[in-house]
Design a protein around this motif. Sequence first.
Motif, PDB file in Angstrom:
ATOM      1  N   VAL A   1       1.014  -1.204  -0.187  1.00 16.92           N
ATOM      2  CA  VAL A   1       0.071  -0.134   0.005  1.00 16.92           C
ATOM      3  C   VAL A   1       0.795   1.146   0.031  1.00 16.92           C
ATOM      4  O   VAL A   1       1.804   1.248   0.780  1.00 16.92           O
ATOM      5  N   GLN A   2       0.634   2.042  -0.872  1.00 19.74           N
ATOM      6  CA  GLN A   2       1.480   3.155  -1.157  1.00 19.74           C
ATOM      7  C   GLN A   2       0.508   4.574  -0.862  1.00 19.74           C
ATOM      8  O   GLN A   2      -0.399   4.649  -1.369  1.00 19.74           O
ATOM      9  N   GLU A   3       0.981   5.460   0.092  1.00 17.53           N
ATOM     10  CA  GLU A   3       0.281   6.552   0.416  1.00 17.53           C
ATOM     11  C   GLU A   3       0.567   7.855  -0.563  1.00 17.53           C
ATOM     12  O   GLU A   3       1.698   8.146  -0.960  1.00 17.53           O
ATOM     13  N   ARG A   4      -0.612   8.125  -1.343  1.00 16.16           N
ATOM     14  CA  ARG A   4      -0.360   9.186  -2.457  1.00 16.16           C
ATOM     15  C   ARG A   4      -0.378  10.782  -2.025  1.00 16.16           C
ATOM     16  O   ARG A   4       0.398  11.537  -2.228  1.00 16.16           O
ATOM     17  N   MET A   5      -1.346  10.980  -1.094  1.00 21.86           N
ATOM     18  CA  MET A   5      -1.745  12.483  -0.550  1.00 21.86           C
ATOM     19  C   MET A   5      -2.173  12.406   0.807  1.00 21.86           C
ATOM     20  O   MET A   5      -3.101  11.501   1.179  1.00 21.86           O
ATOM     21  N   ARG A   6      -1.922  13.091   1.769  1.00 29.89           N
ATOM     22  CA  ARG A   6      -2.680  13.384   2.878  1.00 29.89           C
ATOM     23  C   ARG A   6      -3.135  15.016   3.027  1.00 29.89           C
ATOM     24  O   ARG A   6      -2.391  15.872   2.818  1.00 29.89           O
ATOM     25  N   ALA A   7      -4.323  15.013   3.267  1.00 28.74           N
ATOM     26  CA  ALA A   7      -4.877  16.318   3.462  1.00 28.74           C
ATOM     27  C   ALA A   7      -5.502  16.656   4.614  1.00 28.74           C
ATOM     28  O   ALA A   7      -6.238  15.781   5.264  1.00 28.74           O
ATOM     29  N   LEU A   8      -5.508  18.016   4.988  1.00 30.01           N
ATOM     30  CA  LEU A   8      -6.301  18.393   6.181  1.00 30.01           C
ATOM     31  C   LEU A   8      -7.188  19.679   5.565  1.00 30.01           C
ATOM     32  O   LEU A   8      -6.742  20.525   4.796  1.00 30.01           O
ATOM     33  N   ALA A   9      -8.534  19.638   5.968  1.00 29.67           N
ATOM     34  CA  ALA A   9      -9.495  20.575   5.339  1.00 29.67           C
ATOM     35  C   ALA A   9     -10.271  21.032   6.556  1.00 29.67           C
ATOM     36  O   ALA A   9     -10.747  20.141   7.230  1.00 29.67           O
TER      37      ALA A   9
END
Length: 285
Positions: A106-114
Amino acid sequence: MAFEFDTATQLAETDTPGAFTGRFSHDWAIGPAVNGGVVMALAADAITRVLGEGETPHADPLAFSAHFLSASADGEMRVDTEVLRRGRTFSTAEAVITQTGADGAVQERMRALATYGDLDVASPVRRSVEAPAMPGPDECVDAAKARTMGPMDVPPLMHRLDLRLDPATTGWALGRPSGRGEMRAWIRFADGRDADPMSLLFFLDAMPPVSFDLGIGGWAPTLEFSGHVRGRPAPGWLQMQTRSATLTGGLMEEDALIWDSRGVLVAQSRQLCSVRIPQGWTPPA
């Protein structure tokens, strides 16, 4: 009618609350990587689904900050969300997008805080930046009819857009970059879909990199993005301006502003991009 952007950002619920699955398409790619704006739009839609429910629903993105950890590729994806705070006026959540490789890793592509809220309440215009004067769309350069988008071939993403470049900022497309680090354009979806708050996050990352106007070829991958949605866009063309003033090592900031067809500022962003500076490069005079 099924619009291309809606198809590209479809999500399906899973058995895990707050988790969704979807698919990235090469139709929205720049080279081998899926455009970061599409990645953010999928994360934004997932957050809308979890924050748009309850006694105080907050369905509109107001502030969106993302870190891109690896390039998203054509294929299945997953987005997991976590609600961090529910308030009466604003709510905050995190979204993590992953893909599973052929080896099962599993590869993490993006992490976002909104932070989300209600744009109808949060966006009466008190003071704003005016849109720059530029020719109308029919008097601008149609990017779809250009032979090249600067120092690289036209990527699949650009076929999803109707992009009209201000002739005053298109010297880079003719091999004559100005060195000012500025682009202006009219932009909309090629299939006629009107913009909405979620798609504004996509448009903020949809323009050719402003490094082209500095005489630097190749795409400029986003490392970090911070965007603000300031209003619900009216139907019609969006007007965009992108600028960069600082280039240190292989890093460049890119600032973007978007006005809707009424001339109202509806979105803005700053992103930190990675650029490959050719050996012997000097800023255009």
